[in-house]
Design a protein around this motif. Structure first.
Motif, short mmCIF file in Angstrom:
data_model
loop_
_atom_site.label_atom_id
_atom_site.label_comp_id
_atom_site.label_asym_id
_atom_site.label_seq_id
_atom_site.Cartn_x
_atom_site.Cartn_y
_atom_site.Cartn_z
N MET A 160 0.82 -1.18 0.00
CA MET A 160 0.00 0.00 0.00
C MET A 160 0.86 1.25 0.00
N SER A 161 1.71 1.36 -0.93
CA SER A 161 2.69 2.44 -1.02
C SER A 161 2.29 3.49 -2.03
N ASN A 162 2.81 4.73 -1.85
CA ASN A 162 2.56 5.81 -2.79
C ASN A 162 3.78 6.09 -3.65
N ALA A 163 4.76 5.23 -3.65
CA ALA A 163 6.00 5.48 -4.38
C ALA A 163 5.76 5.52 -5.89
N ASN A 164 6.45 6.45 -6.55
CA ASN A 164 6.44 6.56 -8.01
C ASN A 164 5.07 6.85 -8.61
N ASN A 165 4.19 7.50 -7.90
CA ASN A 165 2.87 7.84 -8.44
C ASN A 165 2.87 9.26 -8.94
N TRP A 166 2.18 9.49 -10.06
CA TRP A 166 2.10 10.82 -10.62
C TRP A 166 0.87 11.55 -10.14
N LEU A 167 -0.09 10.85 -9.57
CA LEU A 167 -1.26 11.45 -8.94
C LEU A 167 -1.28 11.03 -7.48
N LYS A 168 -1.86 11.87 -6.66
CA LYS A 168 -2.02 11.49 -5.26
C LYS A 168 -2.89 10.25 -5.21
N MET A 169 -2.52 9.31 -4.37
CA MET A 169 -3.24 8.05 -4.26
C MET A 169 -4.01 7.98 -2.96
#
Length: 94
Positions: free
Chosen positions: A1-10
């Motif tokens: 459940m990580s937010n790494a390498n995302n271009w939009l907020k998750m």
């Protein structure tokens, strides 16, 4: 459940396998409703996880419920974002 390498907020709560799909769905929304979609996704994810009694089914139930909610949310706003909303009728002068 990580937010790494995302271009939009998750959403805070999601499965890594769904990151690409979630981003694609969020990108279809107007910026002013994305935060509401993100918060709703996490809320539904947690609620469904809490409601599932069988431990090994929790993540799947949470993912399924949150993804359905996001898909329906995007479908609701799609006519607005694609300008397929009909214009109101013009009133005739009396």
């Amino acid at each position: 459940m990580s937010n790494a390498n995302n271009w939009l907020k998750m959403p805070e709560h999601h499965l890594n396998d769904d990151v690409k799909w979630i981003q694609e769905m969020l990108s279809q929304l107007p910026v002013y409703v994305r935060q509401r979609a993100i918060e709703g996704y996490s809320d539904v994810f947690l609620q469904a996880m809490d409601e599932e009694q069988i431990s090994y089914k929790k993540e799947n139930a949470a993912c399924k419920a949150a993804n359905i909610r996001l898909r329906e949310f995007v479908e609701k706003f799609k006519p607005v974002t694609t300008e397929k909303v009909s214009k109101p009728p013009i009133a005739k002068a009396a």
